[in-house]
Scaffold this motif. Structure first.
Motif, PDB file in Angstrom:
ATOM      1  N   UNK A 295      14.871   6.405  -2.483  1.00  0.00           N
ATOM      2  CA  UNK A 295      13.930   7.110  -3.363  1.00  0.00           C
ATOM      3  C   UNK A 295      12.833   6.178  -3.886  1.00  0.00           C
ATOM      4  N   UNK A 296      13.158   4.984  -4.386  1.00  0.00           N
ATOM      5  CA  UNK A 296      12.084   4.063  -4.799  1.00  0.00           C
ATOM      6  C   UNK A 296      11.175   3.658  -3.639  1.00  0.00           C
ATOM      7  N   UNK A 297      11.735   3.514  -2.435  1.00  0.00           N
ATOM      8  CA  UNK A 297      10.923   3.155  -1.270  1.00  0.00           C
ATOM      9  C   UNK A 297       9.960   4.293  -0.920  1.00  0.00           C
ATOM     10  N   UNK A 298      10.456   5.528  -0.978  1.00  0.00           N
ATOM     11  CA  UNK A 298       9.592   6.687  -0.725  1.00  0.00           C
ATOM     12  C   UNK A 298       8.447   6.730  -1.741  1.00  0.00           C
ATOM     13  N   UNK A 299       8.779   6.450  -3.004  1.00  0.00           N
ATOM     14  CA  UNK A 299       7.763   6.472  -4.057  1.00  0.00           C
ATOM     15  C   UNK A 299       6.690   5.410  -3.830  1.00  0.00           C
ATOM     16  N   UNK A 300       7.061   4.315  -3.178  1.00  0.00           N
ATOM     17  CA  UNK A 300       6.101   3.252  -2.876  1.00  0.00           C
ATOM     18  C   UNK A 300       5.313   3.567  -1.611  1.00  0.00           C
ATOM     19  N   UNK A 301       6.006   3.992  -0.551  1.00  0.00           N
ATOM     20  CA  UNK A 301       5.345   4.250   0.730  1.00  0.00           C
ATOM     21  C   UNK A 301       4.497   5.517   0.695  1.00  0.00           C
ATOM     22  N   UNK A 302       4.937   6.514  -0.050  1.00  0.00           N
ATOM     23  CA  UNK A 302       4.226   7.795  -0.159  1.00  0.00           C
ATOM     24  C   UNK A 302       3.961   8.051  -1.644  1.00  0.00           C
ATOM     25  N   UNK A 303       3.066   7.248  -2.204  1.00  0.00           N
ATOM     26  CA  UNK A 303       2.872   7.209  -3.648  1.00  0.00           C
ATOM     27  C   UNK A 303       2.161   8.448  -4.174  1.00  0.00           C
ATOM     28  N   UNK A 304       2.684   8.979  -5.242  1.00  0.00           N
ATOM     29  CA  UNK A 304       2.083  10.151  -5.875  1.00  0.00           C
ATOM     30  C   UNK A 304       0.680   9.830  -6.385  1.00  0.00           C
ATOM     31  N   UNK A 305       0.505   8.645  -6.941  1.00  0.00           N
ATOM     32  CA  UNK A 305      -0.778   8.253  -7.530  1.00  0.00           C
ATOM     33  C   UNK A 305      -1.636   7.428  -6.562  1.00  0.00           C
ATOM     34  N   UNK A 306      -1.556   7.731  -5.296  1.00  0.00           N
ATOM     35  CA  UNK A 306      -2.376   7.045  -4.308  1.00  0.00           C
ATOM     36  C   UNK A 306      -3.858   7.261  -4.650  1.00  0.00           C
ATOM     37  N   UNK A 307      -4.649   6.193  -4.750  1.00  0.00           N
ATOM     38  CA  UNK A 307      -6.068   6.332  -5.101  1.00  0.00           C
ATOM     39  C   UNK A 307      -6.858   7.207  -4.125  1.00  0.00           C
ATOM     40  N   UNK A 308      -6.346   7.362  -2.901  1.00  0.00           N
ATOM     41  CA  UNK A 308      -7.079   8.146  -1.897  1.00  0.00           C
ATOM     42  C   UNK A 308      -7.286   9.591  -2.357  1.00  0.00           C
ATOM     43  N   UNK A 309      -6.278  10.165  -3.026  1.00  0.00           N
ATOM     44  CA  UNK A 309      -6.394  11.552  -3.484  1.00  0.00           C
ATOM     45  C   UNK A 309      -7.414  11.675  -4.608  1.00  0.00           C
ATOM     46  N   UNK A 310      -7.387  10.755  -5.551  1.00  0.00           N
ATOM     47  CA  UNK A 310      -8.345  10.793  -6.652  1.00  0.00           C
ATOM     48  C   UNK A 310      -9.770  10.633  -6.118  1.00  0.00           C
ATOM     49  N   UNK A 311      -9.939   9.737  -5.173  1.00  0.00           N
ATOM     50  CA  UNK A 311     -11.256   9.524  -4.576  1.00  0.00           C
ATOM     51  C   UNK A 311     -11.732  10.783  -3.866  1.00  0.00           C
ATOM     52  N   UNK A 312     -10.814  11.425  -3.120  1.00  0.00           N
ATOM     53  CA  UNK A 312     -11.185  12.641  -2.377  1.00  0.00           C
ATOM     54  C   UNK A 312     -11.555  13.779  -3.330  1.00  0.00           C
ATOM     55  N   UNK A 313     -10.839  13.909  -4.422  1.00  0.00           N
ATOM     56  CA  UNK A 313     -11.154  14.964  -5.385  1.00  0.00           C
ATOM     57  C   UNK A 313     -12.558  14.809  -5.959  1.00  0.00           C
TER      58      UNK A 313
END
Length: 531
Positions: free
Chosen positions: A184-202
């Motif tokens: 679960x911690x690895x998933x949170x790191x590899x597939x991060x909820x707060x990935x900057x890519x989403x904020x940038x795209x929005x």
């Protein structure tokens, strides 16, 4: 009877949602997704009081449209959610737009959204022992969750599938502890909820998709095609479309339908082409100049092919994409706003222009016998495509794609249809080292081939798999045998089999062969948007 009736109603709701194909139902109803979410979802979920993440278990996730669709289906099946098709579509749209994935986040796993069959994934060993034992890598790779939500997801798995710890690769270790504390911690790191890519795209301006697009693609049984895709905006992120063009043999292609866009770039279209219901799943480029993805039959998603659409002044594709030294052949240049003289590069002459319009130029080309081997730029007037045409001396190798594949028996009076498998022959010439299969090989593109089947191994030959498992036609489409017991086979077994798919391309007097592995197996009884 009451319990049975409720179950049937839930299943009916589930299938009606699936048939709507991501909100492309014919009904036009103005429904606000956030209002429906508050009315329906907050019957169980709670408000957190945090404006940035207002809803428990919902606001801590980001998914594709298909991912949110599956979540709503699960709520209907397991938790008794009552929601209309229009309401579900509105919620999917709202969540995809506000809690979706950025283009860069979905890019590595688009094959599963496009329903592309027979993709062999490379999976991190940590996930292979956990998530990928049941799911594709794309299933979790297309989700973003906080670490706390990934841990709750582990607990949800245990609640819904309590035998998970008894599976292979689980019962020999402390599976739950590993899943909860390590994975679960690895998933949170590899597939991060707060990935900057989403904020940038929005924050970015979203591409405008209305207009005329030049399309190049492939359809099994039909071959390469070129078309003009006209897109008209009907409402917010809803479009009507027409698609008119030709297949490589000159036969007409014509269709129309409607589409919806999620997350600012996720194109989902339902259309009918030449009387066949089709689906399109594409992604728009960030600058809005390109749409890329796959189009496939609605009833048989394994029958489909890649397509690319471009607007503005561009060359989209060349068919075929290679010419042999000393050979004269017909070639089609596909693009948009194609005006001016055609040039195919040094050593390749345009003998005659057979036909042309703004999106398609058909020429007869001849390569000099002394033309140097290599890639050529293709230009039409001021429009240029770099390294588009390959000039070659001989075909050195054939690669059958896909290299590993599955087909499934079906039919024979049953409700599950046969799942076919389609193949293409990808040609290569040897590079400067004169050896096939090395890094300097030159890709020539797909070529016509003669198709045949062979037993994959001695066991397949002994069991007569070639006789019972199915047949392949001249277009490289394999059709498996009927489902059910076969009294002609040993122990009356069904028509499964282990086969080798062989493609033969004739290069002058030299036949060149390639092969792939095909496993014909039993039907799958569970079909999900993301496997």
């Amino acid at each position: 009877m009451i319990v049975l009736k409720k179950l049937m109603m839930k299943r009916a709701l589930y299938f009606s949602g699936a048939i709507a194909f991501m909100g492309l139902s014919s009904a036009v109803v103005a429904v606000d997704g956030e209002s429906v979410l508050k009315e329906k979802c907050l019957l169980c979920h709670t408000q957190t009081g945090d404006p940035a993440a207002p809803y428990s278990r919902i606001s801590q996730q980001r998914k594709t449209p298909e991912g949110w669709h599956m979540t709503i289906n699960r709520m209907q099946r397991l938790n008794g959610l009552v929601i209309s098709s229009d309401e579900a579509q509105a919620v999917i749209k709202f969540l995809s737009d506000t809690q979706g994935l950025a283009p860069s986040e979905s890019a590595p796993h688009r094959y599963v959204l496009e329903q592309k069959p027979n993709v062999v994934e490379t999976v991190d060993p940590a996930y292979a022992e956990m998530c990928a034992r049941c799911h594709s890598n794309a299933r979790f790779g297309l989700q973003r969750r906080t670490e706390g939500e990934w841990k709750l997801h582990v607990n949800t798995h245990m609640a819904i599938n309590p035998t998970t710890e008894l599976h292979a690769l689980a019962r020999d270790r402390s599976w739950y502890d590993i899943a909860y504390n390590d994975v679960a911690p690895k998933l949170a790191k590899d597939y991060a909820f707060n990935d900057p890519a989403w904020k940038k795209w929005q924050q970015m301006a979203k591409p405008e998709l209305s207009g005329s697009w030049s399309v190049a693609g492939f359809m099994p049984g039909k071959g390469d095609y070129s078309a003009t895709l006209n897109i008209v905006k009907d409402a917010n992120d809803k479009f009507s479309l027409t698609m008119v063009g030709h297949y490589a043999d000159g036969s007409a292609l014509k269709g129309s339908g409607n589409a919806k866009v999620f997350s600012g770039y996720e194109w989902r279209a339902s259309l009918t082409i030449d009387g066949v219901k089709m689906r399109q799943v594409m992604a728009a480029s960030e600058d809005g100049s390109t749409l890329t993805g796959r189009m496939y039959q609605a009833a048989h998603d394994e029958i489909g092919g890649e397509l690319t659409a471009m607007n503005g002044n561009a060359i989209v594709a060349l068919s075929p994409s290679a010419i042999k030294q000393g050979v004269e052949q017909q070639m089609t240049i596909i693009g948009s706003d194609l005006k001016g003289d055609v040039s195919l590069g040094k050593g390749v002459e345009v003998v005659k222009v057979l036909s042309r319009d703004a999106d398609r130029v058909v020429v007869v080309a001849k390569a000099s016998s002394a033309a140097s081997v290599g890639l050529r730029d293709v230009t039409v007037g001021a429009t240029k495509a770099t390294a588009q045409l390959a000039v070659y001396d001989s075909v050195a190798a054939i690669q059958v794609t896909p290299n590993e594949s599955i087909a499934r028996v079906g039919g024979n009076g049953g409700k599950l249809p046969k799942v076919r498998s389609t193949y293409r022959a990808l040609a290569f010439s040897a590079g400067s080292d004169g050896k096939a299969g090395t890094e300097d090989d030159m890709r020539l593109g797909y070529m016509p081939a003669q198709w045949s089947l062979e037993p994959f191994d001695e066991t397949a030959a002994h069991d007569d798999d070639l006789k019972y498992a199915g047949t392949i036609d001249g277009n490289g489409i394999f059709t498996p045998g009927d489902a059910g017991l076969n009294p002609e086979r040993k122990f009356s077994t069904n028509n499964v089999g282990n086969l080798k798919v062989v493609a033969q391309v004739v290069d002058g007097d030299n036949p060149v062969e390639g092969e792939a592995h095909l496993l014909v197996t039993v039907p799958t009884f569970m079909k999900r948007a993301i496997q």
